[in-house]
Design a protein around this motif. Sequence first.
Motif, PDB file in Angstrom:
ATOM      1  N   ALA A  12      37.503 -11.421  14.921  1.00 40.75           N
ATOM      2  CA  ALA A  12      36.059 -11.643  14.884  1.00 40.75           C
ATOM      3  C   ALA A  12      35.354 -10.608  15.755  1.00 40.75           C
ATOM      4  O   ALA A  12      35.984  -9.964  16.603  1.00 40.75           O
ATOM      5  N   ASN A  13      34.057 -10.474  15.551  1.00 33.71           N
ATOM      6  CA  ASN A  13      33.297  -9.546  16.380  1.00 33.71           C
ATOM      7  C   ASN A  13      32.670 -10.239  17.586  1.00 33.71           C
ATOM      8  O   ASN A  13      32.311  -9.585  18.564  1.00 33.71           O
ATOM      9  N   LYS A  14      32.521 -11.563  17.529  1.00 27.12           N
ATOM     10  CA  LYS A  14      32.004 -12.352  18.651  1.00 27.12           C
ATOM     11  C   LYS A  14      32.188 -13.821  18.295  1.00 27.12           C
ATOM     12  O   LYS A  14      32.507 -14.156  17.148  1.00 27.12           O
ATOM     13  N   ARG A  15      31.944 -14.680  19.249  1.00 24.71           N
ATOM     14  CA  ARG A  15      32.053 -16.119  18.990  1.00 24.71           C
ATOM     15  C   ARG A  15      31.080 -16.509  17.886  1.00 24.71           C
ATOM     16  O   ARG A  15      29.898 -16.153  17.931  1.00 24.71           O
ATOM     17  N   ASN A  16      31.576 -17.214  16.881  1.00 27.65           N
ATOM     18  CA  ASN A  16      30.792 -17.642  15.714  1.00 27.65           C
ATOM     19  C   ASN A  16      30.194 -16.479  14.932  1.00 27.65           C
ATOM     20  O   ASN A  16      29.243 -16.659  14.185  1.00 27.65           O
ATOM     21  N   GLU A  36      41.440  -0.522  17.180  1.00 29.57           N
ATOM     22  CA  GLU A  36      41.144   0.919  17.157  1.00 29.57           C
ATOM     23  C   GLU A  36      40.101   1.290  16.103  1.00 29.57           C
ATOM     24  O   GLU A  36      39.744   2.456  15.972  1.00 29.57           O
ATOM     25  N   GLY A  37      39.646   0.311  15.348  1.00 29.07           N
ATOM     26  CA  GLY A  37      38.630   0.584  14.329  1.00 29.07           C
ATOM     27  C   GLY A  37      39.175   1.226  13.070  1.00 29.07           C
ATOM     28  O   GLY A  37      38.449   1.894  12.343  1.00 29.07           O
ATOM     29  N   LEU A  38      40.450   1.021  12.805  1.00 26.60           N
ATOM     30  CA  LEU A  38      41.063   1.575  11.598  1.00 26.60           C
ATOM     31  C   LEU A  38      40.959   0.535  10.493  1.00 26.60           C
ATOM     32  O   LEU A  38      41.402  -0.594  10.657  1.00 26.60           O
ATOM     33  N   GLY A  39      40.366   0.888   9.400  1.00 28.61           N
ATOM     34  CA  GLY A  39      40.190  -0.055   8.302  1.00 28.61           C
ATOM     35  C   GLY A  39      38.724  -0.215   7.974  1.00 28.61           C
ATOM     36  O   GLY A  39      37.851   0.061   8.791  1.00 28.61           O
ATOM     37  N   ARG A  44      33.497  -1.733   9.939  1.00 25.98           N
ATOM     38  CA  ARG A  44      32.055  -1.867   9.680  1.00 25.98           C
ATOM     39  C   ARG A  44      31.430  -3.015  10.451  1.00 25.98           C
ATOM     40  O   ARG A  44      30.282  -2.934  10.870  1.00 25.98           O
ATOM     41  N   HIS A  45      32.182  -4.071  10.634  1.00 29.12           N
ATOM     42  CA  HIS A  45      31.647  -5.273  11.265  1.00 29.12           C
ATOM     43  C   HIS A  45      32.140  -5.473  12.695  1.00 29.12           C
ATOM     44  O   HIS A  45      31.871  -6.509  13.305  1.00 29.12           O
ATOM     45  N   ASP A  46      32.860  -4.488  13.224  1.00 31.57           N
ATOM     46  CA  ASP A  46      33.348  -4.520  14.607  1.00 31.57           C
ATOM     47  C   ASP A  46      34.223  -5.745  14.890  1.00 31.57           C
ATOM     48  O   ASP A  46      34.150  -6.338  15.964  1.00 31.57           O
ATOM     49  N   CYS A  47      35.029  -6.134  13.911  1.00 32.50           N
ATOM     50  CA  CYS A  47      35.933  -7.278  14.082  1.00 32.50           C
ATOM     51  C   CYS A  47      37.220  -6.779  14.734  1.00 32.50           C
ATOM     52  O   CYS A  47      38.101  -6.244  14.065  1.00 32.50           O
ATOM     53  N   ASN A  48      37.293  -6.926  16.050  1.00 29.66           N
ATOM     54  CA  ASN A  48      38.446  -6.391  16.772  1.00 29.66           C
ATOM     55  C   ASN A  48      39.025  -7.364  17.792  1.00 29.66           C
ATOM     56  O   ASN A  48      39.864  -6.994  18.589  1.00 29.66           O
ATOM     57  N   THR A  49      38.580  -8.615  17.761  1.00 32.83           N
ATOM     58  CA  THR A  49      39.083  -9.617  18.690  1.00 32.83           C
ATOM     59  C   THR A  49      39.934 -10.621  17.925  1.00 32.83           C
ATOM     60  O   THR A  49      39.441 -11.295  17.024  1.00 32.83           O
ATOM     61  N   LEU A  50      41.214 -10.708  18.288  1.00 38.34           N
ATOM     62  CA  LEU A  50      42.112 -11.671  17.648  1.00 38.34           C
ATOM     63  C   LEU A  50      41.782 -13.064  18.169  1.00 38.34           C
ATOM     64  O   LEU A  50      41.926 -13.333  19.360  1.00 38.34           O
ATOM     65  N   VAL A  51      41.314 -13.930  17.278  1.00 35.22           N
ATOM     66  CA  VAL A  51      40.896 -15.267  17.706  1.00 35.22           C
ATOM     67  C   VAL A  51      41.798 -16.384  17.171  1.00 35.22           C
ATOM     68  O   VAL A  51      41.729 -17.515  17.648  1.00 35.22           O
ATOM     69  N   TRP A  52      42.652 -16.077  16.196  1.00 34.10           N
ATOM     70  CA  TRP A  52      43.535 -17.090  15.627  1.00 34.10           C
ATOM     71  C   TRP A  52      44.670 -16.391  14.894  1.00 34.10           C
ATOM     72  O   TRP A  52      44.470 -15.347  14.275  1.00 34.10           O
ATOM     73  N   PHE A  53      45.869 -16.963  14.980  1.00 39.37           N
ATOM     74  CA  PHE A  53      46.977 -16.477  14.153  1.00 39.37           C
ATOM     75  C   PHE A  53      47.979 -17.591  13.943  1.00 39.37           C
ATOM     76  O   PHE A  53      48.024 -18.564  14.697  1.00 39.37           O
ATOM     77  N   GLU A  54      48.767 -17.422  12.894  1.00 40.54           N
ATOM     78  CA  GLU A  54      49.777 -18.409  12.515  1.00 40.54           C
ATOM     79  C   GLU A  54      50.986 -17.628  12.018  1.00 40.54           C
ATOM     80  O   GLU A  54      50.861 -16.808  11.112  1.00 40.54           O
ATOM     81  N   ILE A  55      52.148 -17.866  12.610  1.00 37.63           N
ATOM     82  CA  ILE A  55      53.381 -17.182  12.233  1.00 37.63           C
ATOM     83  C   ILE A  55      54.051 -17.952  11.098  1.00 37.63           C
ATOM     84  O   ILE A  55      54.058 -19.189  11.101  1.00 37.63           O
ATOM     85  N   HIS A  56      54.620 -17.217  10.139  1.00 36.78           N
ATOM     86  CA  HIS A  56      55.304 -17.826   8.998  1.00 36.78           C
ATOM     87  C   HIS A  56      56.726 -17.307   8.890  1.00 36.78           C
ATOM     88  O   HIS A  56      57.030 -16.205   9.359  1.00 36.78           O
TER      89      HIS A  56
END
Length: 100
Positions: A12-16, A36-39, A44-56
């Motif tokens: 995400a780029n920020k909370r909510n 690093e802004g790759l992609g 474009r939306h500055d989504c660089n903060t990992l806020v959730w993940f799930e391992i499979h």
Amino acid sequence: MRERLPAVYMVANKRNGTIYTGVTSNLVQRVWQHREGLGGFSKRHDCNTLVWFEIHGTMETAIAREKQIKAGSRAKKLALIEAENPLWRDLWPDILNGSE
């Protein structure tokens, strides 16, 4: 945490704020790319903060879960994040240090 594990994640780029949902076989490398802004979308939306993940266990189950999450509402995505990470803390240090 081993580096090469199928995972579904949200950055995400920020909370909510704007959320990007993805799937990867290498969570550390993929989140680094977002940071690093790759992609396209995440850059474009500055989504660089990992806020959730799930391992499979398999890539197939991770892809199915990603599709399920993407098909869901924004409210459902927010609920997933809030349930595991109510402060929207950046989980990047956690995956680098091996905790889940």
